[in-house]
Design a protein around this motif. Structure first.
Motif, short mmCIF file in Angstrom:
data_model
loop_
_atom_site.label_atom_id
_atom_site.label_comp_id
_atom_site.label_asym_id
_atom_site.label_seq_id
_atom_site.Cartn_x
_atom_site.Cartn_y
_atom_site.Cartn_z
N ASN A 73 38.92 13.49 -36.64
CA ASN A 73 37.70 12.72 -36.36
C ASN A 73 37.20 12.13 -37.67
O ASN A 73 36.48 12.80 -38.42
CB ASN A 73 36.63 13.62 -35.74
N PRO A 74 37.56 10.89 -37.98
CA PRO A 74 37.19 10.29 -39.27
C PRO A 74 35.69 10.25 -39.53
O PRO A 74 35.26 10.22 -40.68
CB PRO A 74 37.76 8.87 -39.17
N GLY A 75 34.89 10.29 -38.47
CA GLY A 75 33.45 10.18 -38.65
C GLY A 75 32.72 11.49 -38.81
O GLY A 75 31.49 11.51 -38.95
N ILE A 76 33.44 12.62 -38.82
CA ILE A 76 32.78 13.92 -38.88
C ILE A 76 32.03 14.07 -40.21
O ILE A 76 32.51 13.64 -41.26
CB ILE A 76 33.80 15.07 -38.69
N LYS A 77 30.83 14.64 -40.14
CA LYS A 77 30.02 14.85 -41.34
C LYS A 77 30.22 16.27 -41.84
O LYS A 77 30.10 17.23 -41.06
CB LYS A 77 28.54 14.61 -41.04
N LEU A 123 24.19 9.41 -35.66
CA LEU A 123 23.57 8.49 -34.70
C LEU A 123 23.54 7.06 -35.24
O LEU A 123 23.75 6.10 -34.49
CB LEU A 123 22.16 8.95 -34.35
N GLU A 124 23.30 6.92 -36.54
CA GLU A 124 23.32 5.59 -37.15
C GLU A 124 24.72 4.99 -37.07
O GLU A 124 24.89 3.80 -36.76
CB GLU A 124 22.87 5.67 -38.61
N ASP A 125 25.74 5.82 -37.32
CA ASP A 125 27.13 5.35 -37.20
C ASP A 125 27.43 4.90 -35.77
O ASP A 125 28.10 3.88 -35.55
CB ASP A 125 28.10 6.46 -37.61
N GLN A 126 26.97 5.69 -34.81
CA GLN A 126 27.23 5.36 -33.40
C GLN A 126 26.56 4.06 -33.01
O GLN A 126 27.16 3.23 -32.31
CB GLN A 126 26.76 6.50 -32.50
N ARG A 127 25.32 3.87 -33.45
CA ARG A 127 24.62 2.62 -33.13
C ARG A 127 25.31 1.42 -33.76
O ARG A 127 25.44 0.37 -33.14
CB ARG A 127 23.16 2.70 -33.59
N PHE A 128 25.77 1.60 -35.00
CA PHE A 128 26.48 0.51 -35.67
C PHE A 128 27.75 0.16 -34.91
O PHE A 128 28.07 -1.01 -34.70
CB PHE A 128 26.82 0.91 -37.10
N GLN A 129 28.49 1.20 -34.48
CA GLN A 129 29.74 0.95 -33.76
C GLN A 129 29.47 0.26 -32.43
O GLN A 129 30.21 -0.65 -32.03
CB GLN A 129 30.47 2.28 -33.52
N GLU A 130 28.42 0.69 -31.73
CA GLU A 130 28.07 0.05 -30.46
C GLU A 130 27.69 -1.41 -30.67
O GLU A 130 28.11 -2.29 -29.90
CB GLU A 130 26.92 0.81 -29.80
N HIS A 132 28.59 -3.31 -33.16
CA HIS A 132 29.78 -4.05 -33.60
C HIS A 132 30.67 -4.36 -32.41
O HIS A 132 31.18 -5.49 -32.27
CB HIS A 132 30.53 -3.21 -34.63
N THR A 133 30.85 -3.37 -31.53
CA THR A 133 31.69 -3.58 -30.34
C THR A 133 31.08 -4.65 -29.44
O THR A 133 31.80 -5.52 -28.92
CB THR A 133 31.84 -2.26 -29.56
N ALA A 134 29.76 -4.59 -29.26
CA ALA A 134 29.09 -5.59 -28.42
C ALA A 134 29.22 -6.98 -29.03
O ALA A 134 29.44 -7.98 -28.31
CB ALA A 134 27.61 -5.23 -28.26
N HIS A 135 29.12 -7.07 -30.36
CA HIS A 135 29.27 -8.36 -31.03
C HIS A 135 30.68 -8.92 -30.83
O HIS A 135 30.85 -10.12 -30.53
CB HIS A 135 28.98 -8.21 -32.52
N LEU A 136 31.69 -8.06 -30.98
CA LEU A 136 33.06 -8.52 -30.79
C LEU A 136 33.30 -8.96 -29.35
O LEU A 136 34.02 -9.94 -29.10
CB LEU A 136 34.04 -7.40 -31.16
N GLN A 137 32.68 -8.24 -28.39
CA GLN A 137 32.83 -8.60 -26.99
C GLN A 137 32.22 -9.97 -26.71
O GLN A 137 32.83 -10.81 -26.04
CB GLN A 137 32.16 -7.54 -26.11
#
Length: 298
Positions: A73-77, A123-130, A132-137
């Motif tokens: 899990n690359p995002g694990i803290k 949570l900040e990472d998750q929001r950024f990923q969401e 980013h994914t929405a932008h790409l979509q």
């Protein structure tokens, strides 16, 4: 809740950490183990977001554990909890990097605050990923819409297709609710729900304006998008058609370079429906008078 795993070979420490009010800060404790090997098994199965680990443990130290955990899990803290204050350990922690380096003995408040900080970053990472994914979509939809409408060459936007589309087949459906009682929002929601039930191979849905939508069916063989389009225009279309949705269907074309041609065909089929009030579905093949053409929704 975000998931936390603890790895420490001292039972007294593990027992103390077990008793902390994790749920009160939105954390679920999914593992409390005594060595790195056990921790890795939990990390593989539970995919925790945060790792709180000792350094010195049997079989594998905390630094190696964190390195391997990040391969899973690359995002694990990572948070180090240790009794070793040697600067070389701190250097390794910085190099990894870890979120924090807590020295034992420590109070429960410090541990909870540090884990809360880790949770905030997750949570900040998750929001950024969401986002980013929405932008790409949205970007992919804009590019595909431009190809359909003939505003752009498909070859300029090969990246929007998740697979090699040069040899794939396409059927375009145009859905319009401008002449019925069905609000566009309900039409869009109904189309989305219908397509979601079809799984990953479902048609792509593109809003064109406030009352019309394009659905792009695709498949590796000519029969696949035809069957997909016919299946959609059967029973799934009925509830939406009752509210005034009308659908025109193109012939099957090969390669994304022919998508604009298919769009024009679907447009012509849709325009024919305005003179056929009892029809809810029409094909370009019918417009062209092709023998054997049929209408699943007619």
């Amino acid at each position: 809740m975000l998931r936390l795993i603890i790895a420490d070979d001292e039972k007294l420490i593990r027992d103390g950490l077990q008793q902390l009010p994790w749920s009160s800060i939105g954390i679920q404790l999914v593992g409390n183990v005594e060595n790195g090997l056990e921790a890795l098994r939990v990390i593989e199965s539970q995919k925790p977001h945060i790792l709180l680990t000792d350094i010195k443990m049997p079989g594998m130290d905390g630094f190696r554990l964190l390195e391997l955990a990040r391969k899973i899990n690359p995002g694990i803290k990572g948070i180090i909890l240790t009794g070793y204050s040697d600067f070389s350990y701190a250097q390794r922690a910085i190099a990894l990097p870890v979120l924090d380096y807590i020295l034992k003995p420590c109070d429960s408040g410090e541990v909870l605050r540090t884990v809360q900080q880790a949770a905030k970053l997750v949570l900040e990472d998750q929001r950024f990923q969401e986002d980013h994914t929405a932008h790409l979509q949205l970007q992919a939809e804009d590019q595909l819409r431009a190809v359909l409408l003939g505003h752009s060459d498909a070859l300029q936007h090969e990246g929007i297709f998740e697979m090699n589309m040069a040899e794939r087949y396409f059927v375009v459906l145009l859905a319009d609710c401008s002449t019925g009682a069905l609000p566009a929002e309900e039409a869009a929601a109904g189309l989305q729900a219908t397509l979601a039930a079809g799984g990953p191979a479902a048609p792509w849905l593109l809003p064109l304006d406030s009352a019309s939508f394009a659905l792009v069916c695709h498949g590796p063989e000519e029969a696949a998008p035809r069957a997909e389009a016919a299946a959609f225009c059967g029973a799934p279309l009925a509830p939406l058609a009752a509210g005034g949705l009308r659908v025109g269907m193109s012939c099957c074309v090969r390669g994304p370079g022919q998508l604009h041609t298919a769009y024009i065909q679907a447009q012509k089929a849709l325009s024919m429906l305005f003179s056929k009030p009892r029809r809810v579905f029409y094909t370009y093949a019918e417009c062209a008078g092709s023998a054997g053409a049929s209408s699943p929704g007619g």
